[in-house]
Design an enzyme around this catalytic site. Structure first.
Site: not given
Length: 331
Positions: A153, A128
């Site tokens: 995350y 990501s």
């Protein structure tokens, strides 16, 4: 060729499976169809794959449960893995951290163990752009340091990259990690801004615009993302001792996969308003915890190595999403 695609009921996994099936590959989808967002949408994606293609099967299992995973794939044969399943969402990681460790760390390790023991030809996985944290040097480059994540995350995704590097070094497992930048398009996720804004505009409700609207994102259309993933799937990282994108000498490389454009959030909202034929009621709010103000992908590495060239601007992509949203909801 048979490929195991994790997160096949998810936004990107569904579209990658569709592309592979369309060119004649067999796909084994693996997804636990959890309720982080609408399970109906996830099942509708699966139904769409089954309607469009032969050659698709779904294993409904949690890949972070090693015993269940082992049992589910015991009699399945596949050549490669595209590992897209994960617990997504920056903001939700603050509310439910255990879900991220379970899925993104334990689950990633489990899938690497499958690839290692089966000596698979290639392992492509989702990282990501969140790993760049508060980096204020734009555009973000794969050579940049990424050791100051702003959310759990992001931390789990960086940890996945490190675990993959170890497995690639020890077991010479060809791997490619892809740092996605704000993916959008038809069949997208309901927790993403484009869906939330479109839904609110049609409902006549105000939209929450964080960062007082002073934010920029590298919006990447789903078809362009899929093209990059499939290029990595078709071209495993070579084990030649040369330094790969991201700095590894193992058969492990890291790529940014974005649109190489940083667009103002307000411009994206304006395009949604035009496509909906309605003006949004905007509620300007401060930045949320864990969020970043700007993202912008340097995609020169994947352009150089694999010829990746995103072609869809938000002027084209946003109306396509709104058209799909309207049709899906019968508006």
């Amino acid at each position: 060729m048979t490929t195991l695609v994790t997160g096949a009921a998810g936004f990107i996994g569904f579209n990658v499976s569709d592309r592979l099936l369309a060119r004649g590959e067999e796909v084994i989808g693996l997804d636990n169809v959890n309720d982080y967002y609408s399970t109906k949408l996830k099942r509708d994606r699966i139904a769409e794959l089954q309607r469009r293609h032969n050659g698709f099967s779904l294993l409904e299992v949690d890949f972070a449960d090693n015993a269940a995973l082992t049992e589910a794939i015991a009699d399945k044969r596949f050549d490669k893995i595209i590992h897209l399943g994960a617990q997504a969402g920056v903001r939700y990681s603050i509310e439910n951290p255990h879900a991220y460790v379970h899925s993104n760390l334990v689950g990633h390790l489990n899938m690497l163990e499958v690839a290692r023991h089966r000596e698979l030809a290639n392992f492509v996985y989702a990282s990501s752009s969140s790993v760049y944290g508060g980096n204020d040097t734009l555009p973000f480059r794969v050579e940049d340091r990424v050791d100051q994540p702003l959310s759990l995350y992001a931390a789990t995704k960086k940890a996945d990259e490190l675990i993959s590097e170890t497995y690639s070094h020890l077991y010479r497992l060809p791997q490619t990690g892809l740092r996605f930048f704000t993916v959008y398009g038809p069949w997208g996720r309901p927790d993403m801004a484009m869906w939330l804004f479109t839904k609110a505009i049609y409902a006549g409700e105000p939209i929450n615009v964080f960062g007082e609207g002073n934010m920029r994102r590298d919006f990447t259309y789903i078809d362009d993302i899929v093209s990059g993933i499939v290029a990595c799937h078709d071209n495993p990282a070579p084990d030649d001792g040369e330094v790969k994108a991201g700095g590894s000498r193992s058969p492990h490389r890291l790529y940014n996969i974005g649109n190489h454009r940083s667009e103002e959030l307000t411009r994206m909202i304006s395009l949604i308003e035009q496509a909906c034929g309605r003006e949004a009621k905007k509620q300007l709010l401060p930045m949320q915890a864990g969020d970043v103000r700007d993202t912008y992908a340097d995609i020169s590495a994947i352009q150089r190595d694999l010829g990746y060239e995103p072609s869809t601007t938000i002027d084209e992509g946003v109306p396509r999403f709104v058209d799909w949203y309207r049709n899906y909801h019968g508006l």
